[in-house]
Design a protein around this motif. Structure first.
Motif, PDB file in Angstrom:
ATOM      1  N   ARG A  61      -1.272   0.745  10.271  1.00 12.26           N
ATOM      2  CA  ARG A  61      -0.927  -0.517  11.592  1.00 12.26           C
ATOM      3  C   ARG A  61      -1.906  -0.404  12.991  1.00 12.26           C
ATOM      4  O   ARG A  61      -2.134  -2.101  13.418  1.00 12.26           O
ATOM      5  CB  ARG A  61       0.160   0.139  12.389  1.00 12.26           C
ATOM      6  N   PRO A  70      -2.014 -10.682   9.972  1.00 11.48           N
ATOM      7  CA  PRO A  70      -0.905 -10.456  10.451  1.00 11.48           C
ATOM      8  C   PRO A  70      -0.027  -9.722   9.946  1.00 11.48           C
ATOM      9  O   PRO A  70      -0.461  -8.367   9.483  1.00 11.48           O
ATOM     10  CB  PRO A  70      -0.090 -12.038   9.208  1.00 11.48           C
ATOM     11  N   ASP A  71       1.104  -9.260  10.267  1.00  8.23           N
ATOM     12  CA  ASP A  71       2.353  -7.614  10.557  1.00  8.23           C
ATOM     13  C   ASP A  71       3.201  -8.118   9.554  1.00  8.23           C
ATOM     14  O   ASP A  71       3.139  -9.087   9.107  1.00  8.23           O
ATOM     15  CB  ASP A  71       3.424  -8.204  11.282  1.00  8.23           C
ATOM     16  N   PRO A  72       3.077  -7.483   8.465  1.00  6.00           N
ATOM     17  CA  PRO A  72       4.164  -7.477   7.050  1.00  6.00           C
ATOM     18  C   PRO A  72       5.552  -7.777   7.354  1.00  6.00           C
ATOM     19  O   PRO A  72       6.152  -7.416   8.333  1.00  6.00           O
ATOM     20  CB  PRO A  72       4.012  -5.446   6.791  1.00  6.00           C
ATOM     21  N   LYS A  73       6.203  -8.409   6.801  1.00  7.84           N
ATOM     22  CA  LYS A  73       7.231  -9.216   6.881  1.00  7.84           C
ATOM     23  C   LYS A  73       8.248  -8.249   5.557  1.00  7.84           C
ATOM     24  O   LYS A  73       7.933  -7.475   4.817  1.00  7.84           O
ATOM     25  CB  LYS A  73       7.160 -10.283   6.235  1.00  7.84           C
ATOM     26  N   PRO A  74       9.318  -7.327   6.023  1.00  7.71           N
ATOM     27  CA  PRO A  74      10.059  -6.502   5.889  1.00  7.71           C
ATOM     28  C   PRO A  74      11.055  -7.364   4.900  1.00  7.71           C
ATOM     29  O   PRO A  74      11.218  -6.552   3.632  1.00  7.71           O
ATOM     30  CB  PRO A  74      11.316  -6.031   6.677  1.00  7.71           C
ATOM     31  N   ARG A  75      11.246  -8.466   4.696  1.00  4.37           N
ATOM     32  CA  ARG A  75      11.926  -9.692   3.465  1.00  4.37           C
ATOM     33  C   ARG A  75      10.976 -10.168   2.168  1.00  4.37           C
ATOM     34  O   ARG A  75      11.919 -10.259   1.383  1.00  4.37           O
ATOM     35  CB  ARG A  75      12.839 -10.085   4.320  1.00  4.37           C
ATOM     36  N   ALA A  76       9.538  -9.456   2.853  1.00  6.26           N
ATOM     37  CA  ALA A  76       9.147  -9.959   1.484  1.00  6.26           C
ATOM     38  C   ALA A  76       8.807 -10.198   0.241  1.00  6.26           C
ATOM     39  O   ALA A  76       9.381  -8.301   0.090  1.00  6.26           O
ATOM     40  CB  ALA A  76       7.161 -10.175   2.317  1.00  6.26           C
ATOM     41  N   TYR A  79       4.585  -7.679   0.014  1.00  9.24           N
ATOM     42  CA  TYR A  79       3.738  -7.269   1.417  1.00  9.24           C
ATOM     43  C   TYR A  79       4.528  -6.858   2.246  1.00  9.24           C
ATOM     44  O   TYR A  79       4.782  -7.318   3.094  1.00  9.24           O
ATOM     45  CB  TYR A  79       2.230  -8.374   1.467  1.00  9.24           C
ATOM     46  N   LYS A  80       5.023  -5.586   1.636  1.00  6.04           N
ATOM     47  CA  LYS A  80       6.504  -5.183   3.166  1.00  6.04           C
ATOM     48  C   LYS A  80       5.364  -4.678   3.938  1.00  6.04           C
ATOM     49  O   LYS A  80       6.518  -3.932   5.082  1.00  6.04           O
ATOM     50  CB  LYS A  80       7.762  -4.474   1.954  1.00  6.04           C
ATOM     51  N   THR A  81       4.419  -3.307   4.035  1.00  2.00           N
ATOM     52  CA  THR A  81       3.795  -2.129   4.475  1.00  2.00           C
ATOM     53  C   THR A  81       2.961  -2.668   5.304  1.00  2.00           C
ATOM     54  O   THR A  81       2.307  -4.103   4.580  1.00  2.00           O
ATOM     55  CB  THR A  81       3.560  -1.848   3.838  1.00  2.00           C
ATOM     56  N   TYR A  82       2.200  -2.131   6.255  1.00  2.00           N
ATOM     57  CA  TYR A  82       0.608  -2.323   6.426  1.00  2.00           C
ATOM     58  C   TYR A  82      -0.031  -1.683   6.091  1.00  2.00           C
ATOM     59  O   TYR A  82      -1.827  -2.755   5.236  1.00  2.00           O
ATOM     60  CB  TYR A  82       0.347  -1.334   7.805  1.00  2.00           C
TER      61      TYR A  82
END
Length: 261
Positions: A61, A70-76, A79-82
């Protein structure tokens, strides 16, 4: 990708104790690692518990914030994590100074096999392209003060203790920018020059000589490693003996001429 950076790590002895450690203790242990992503990728290859703790560490992080990613997107989907964001941009930033390659700077990022023992001694923030700045070791400063106060300590004994405490070389593959690569190569060159100068001074000390200020053979060996230090010391000793013989002969001739007059 990050999985291709280094070879997997295997632990044979006491593997059950290592695997059964809780995640909180593993995260505290991983806090003592150097802030390089290569260390975390090697730690993540030990077992599943270590992989989970290393992938979810706060280091990823902080690294995404320093690189301004850019920050990760949990719903992606992917690419869900850092760490996945870092793996996506792997090869676009330096793993030592965390400098990101952009169109404005035009820095090239290349994989280089470096010695981590030497890398830890260099202060890359205060170092420049043609000037290497090292970290100040407090323990070495305390040892120097104690050795200066106690006059009975022998210098050779202190050098043997320092050499015995030096860590062995550990090579890892890092992604370095042009600046970090130049600083690292310059530090290695300076260390090699120091080692060759010390070796030549030891060989010359056997004949009671010191390293001259300007000498073609000595300068070529110290800077480039050309020649054999024993042969160079033998040549200098022979030249010194020839000069002494020449001076003594001239003195004898002058004394004989004065006596004849």
């Amino acid at each position: 990708m990050i999985s291709k950076v280094s070879k997997p790590v295997y632990i044979v002895e006491n593997s059950s104790i290592v695997i059964t450690l809780p995640q909180e203790i593993l995260c505290e242990i991983f806090n003592y690692l150097r802030e390089h992503p290569v260390h975390f990728t090697r730690v993540a290859q030990v077992c599943r518990a270590w992989n989970f703790a290393a992938d979810n560490h706060l280091f990823w992080r902080q690294l995404t914030k320093t690189l301004q990613l850019p920050d990760p997107k949990p719903r992606a989907y992917k690419y869900k994590t850092y760490k996945s964001i870092i793996s996506k941009n792997w090869g676009r930033f330096c793993t030592l100074c965390h400098l990101k390659r952009t169109r404005s700077n035009g820095f090239q990022i290349r994989p280089v096999l470096v010695d981590m023992v030497r890398i830890d001694k260099i202060d890359f923030e205060s170092s420049k392209w043609f000037k290497v700045v090292l970290h100040k070791d407090r323990k070495s400063d305390v040892q120097k003060e104690k050795s200066s106060e106690s006059s009975t300590v022998n210098i050779c004994d202190v050098q043997e203790v320092v050499k015995s405490k030096e860590l062995p070389s550990r090579y890892l593959k890092h992604l370095l920018c042009c600046r970090c690569n130049a600083i690292y190569c310059r530090y290695i060159r300076e260390e090699e020059i120091k080692d060759r100068r010390n070796l030549l001074s030891i060989k010359l000390g056997e004949f009671g000589l010191t390293v001259p200020a300007k000498h073609n053979l000595c300068d070529r060996f110290i800077l480039y490693g050309d020649g054999n230090p024993t042969d160079i010391a033998q040549k200098l000793a022979n030249n010194m003996m020839y000069k002494m013989y020449k001076n003594i002969r001239n003195m004898y001739f002058f004394a004989a001429a004065e006596n004849s007059l």
